[in-house]
Design an enzyme around this catalytic site. Structure first.
Site, PDB file in Angstrom:
ATOM      1  N   GLY A 148       0.823  -1.193   0.000  1.00  0.00           N
ATOM      2  CA  GLY A 148       0.000   0.000   0.000  1.00  0.00           C
ATOM      3  C   GLY A 148       0.863   1.251   0.000  1.00  0.00           C
ATOM      4  O   GLY A 148       2.063   1.213   0.286  1.00  0.00           O
ATOM      5  N   CYS A 149       0.238   2.372  -0.313  1.00  0.00           N
ATOM      6  CA  CYS A 149       0.987   3.630  -0.411  1.00  0.00           C
ATOM      7  C   CYS A 149       1.469   4.103   0.961  1.00  0.00           C
ATOM      8  O   CYS A 149       2.655   4.410   1.142  1.00  0.00           O
ATOM      9  CB  CYS A 149       0.137   4.689  -1.092  1.00  0.00           C
ATOM     10  SG  CYS A 149      -1.526   4.892  -0.431  1.00  0.00           S
ATOM     11  N   TYR A 150       0.565   4.177   1.937  1.00  0.00           N
ATOM     12  CA  TYR A 150       0.998   4.557   3.284  1.00  0.00           C
ATOM     13  C   TYR A 150       2.062   3.602   3.832  1.00  0.00           C
ATOM     14  O   TYR A 150       3.090   4.051   4.361  1.00  0.00           O
ATOM     15  CB  TYR A 150      -0.194   4.595   4.237  1.00  0.00           C
ATOM     16  CG  TYR A 150      -1.106   5.790   4.120  1.00  0.00           C
ATOM     17  CD1 TYR A 150      -0.615   7.094   4.129  1.00  0.00           C
ATOM     18  CD2 TYR A 150      -2.492   5.621   4.047  1.00  0.00           C
ATOM     19  CE1 TYR A 150      -1.466   8.182   4.047  1.00  0.00           C
ATOM     20  CE2 TYR A 150      -3.354   6.704   3.966  1.00  0.00           C
ATOM     21  CZ  TYR A 150      -2.839   7.987   3.971  1.00  0.00           C
ATOM     22  OH  TYR A 150      -3.682   9.061   3.896  1.00  0.00           O
ATOM     23  N   THR A 152       4.262   1.822   2.288  1.00  0.00           N
ATOM     24  CA  THR A 152       5.558   2.019   1.633  1.00  0.00           C
ATOM     25  C   THR A 152       6.330   3.152   2.280  1.00  0.00           C
ATOM     26  O   THR A 152       7.513   3.004   2.631  1.00  0.00           O
ATOM     27  CB  THR A 152       5.363   2.306   0.135  1.00  0.00           C
ATOM     28  OG1 THR A 152       4.786   1.147  -0.488  1.00  0.00           O
ATOM     29  CG2 THR A 152       6.687   2.625  -0.546  1.00  0.00           C
ATOM     30  N   SER A 153       5.694   4.301   2.467  1.00  0.00           N
ATOM     31  CA  SER A 153       6.400   5.451   3.039  1.00  0.00           C
ATOM     32  C   SER A 153       6.766   5.209   4.493  1.00  0.00           C
ATOM     33  O   SER A 153       7.876   5.558   4.932  1.00  0.00           O
ATOM     34  CB  SER A 153       5.549   6.718   2.909  1.00  0.00           C
ATOM     35  OG  SER A 153       4.336   6.585   3.630  1.00  0.00           O
TER      36      SER A 153
END
Length: 340
Positions: A148-150, A152-153
């Site tokens: 997911g995007c969150y 990953t960061s």
């Protein structure tokens, strides 16, 4: 299609992640034939749905089953779709799922997403597609769960600290995202007058990405990780910055050197000596990370900044494809952000 090229299918190509996959794959030197399906837009030229793809020839296709025989299939679909398609893939077809269907174990998935998993046996075979942590496993995988995007960061910001055993038990992740992270379906929550010049918390203690962050930090570091995760919608179209607060008791390492060691072989992680901002990663597959020590509060502040549609979705999916097929990891992904 040249003999050295592979064929690719994008299931659900009419959304933002699908658009970025089409854009990236159409310029990828190792990809030949591309089939892009859409149930709602079948028959329309790509550019009629994605105006930025005016120079990319082709139209959205209906799903017939033949598209599942490509060398690689990307599923840019709602949760629950990929796990029903996976058992029908061609014998040599590899799957890269951009949804959450293969990111968690069966119990976690069913509790978090409120549906039974359709193929538990394939779920056990799936590899979590964060190359900076699982590069060797991805190379051998048939099914890759794109993060997911969150997560990953947040994971890339926290991984060196957690792996080193630095946290004393307290971790809080405060993530801010642009509106494209919620997809292209219109809603009052994402309506421009509601988002412009506004900051909006949502799913304050119940966001579905928290179990994903905890699970894969725990697996990657060999240590149980529990954290608080707070997402916020900010008035930008794309980009995520995650600010992570980590309590510590003792530090035996220089943080900058710790991050450099962990990411020395990671071409898309840039370890900065200054606070990251979102603009320099927009349109790129980079994650910019930074960590500082707050001695007064006995906390480490770790930051990760990404483009949610590239490193947080489609770019990372292509990075995984490159590894799965033995291509250079950076093939087709050497984008540089614009100045503004």
């Amino acid at each position: 299609m040249a003999s050295s090229q592979i064929s690719a299918t994008i299931i659900g190509a009419s959304g933002y992640a699908g658009a970025e996959l089409l854009r990236i794959l159409s310029q990828h030197g190792k990809v030949g034939e591309i089939i892009a399906t859409s149930r709602s837009q079948a028959g329309k030229p790509y550019f009629k749905v994605h105006p930025n793809l005016r120079n990319v020839e082709g139209s959205f296709a209906k799903e017939t089953g033949e598209e599942l025989k490509a060398d690689v299939v990307f599923t840019a679909t709602p949760h629950g779709v990929a796990m029903n398609l996976a058992p029908h893939l061609g014998a040599k077809t590899k799957l890269i799922d951009i949804s959450a269907d293969f990111r968690l174990d069966q119990a976690e998935f069913e509790q978090t997403y409120g549906m039974p998993h359709a193929c538990p046996n394939l779920l056990k075979q799936a590899v979590y597609g964060l190359p900076e942590i699982n590069r060797d496993k991805i190379r051998k995988a048939k099914i890759v769960a794109n993060p997911g995007c969150y997560p990953t960061s947040a994971i890339l910001a926290l991984y060196p600290i957690v792996k080193a055993g630095i946290p004393n038990g307290f971790i809080a992740v405060d993530s801010k995202s642009g509106s494209s992270g919620a997809g292209d379906d219109p809603s009052q929550f994402l309506h421009h007058p509601e988002v412009h010049a506004n900051l909006k918390h949502y799913k304050l203690v119940s966001h579905r990405h928290r179990p994903e962050i905890e699970r894969h930090l725990s697996l990657a570091s060999g240590k149980d990780v529990t954290l608080s995760f707070t997402p916020m919608l900010v008035p930008i179209a794309r980009g995520i910055v995650s600010t992570c607060h980590v309590g510590y008791s003792k530090l035996n390492d220089d943080l900058f050197e710790l991050y450099l060691r962990n990411y020395k072989d990671a071409p898309f992680v840039r370890v900065l000596d200054e606070i990251p901002t979102i603009a320099p990663v927009i349109g790129t597959n980079y994650c910019d990370v930074f960590a500082a020590i707050d001695e007064h509060a006995k906390q480490i502040i770790a930051i990760g900044a990404i483009d949610n549609l590239i490193k947080g979705a489609s770019g990372q999916a292509v990075q995984n494809m490159n590894l799965m097929f033995g291509f250079k990891e950076t093939e087709g992904l050497n984008f540089i952000a614009g100045r503004v």
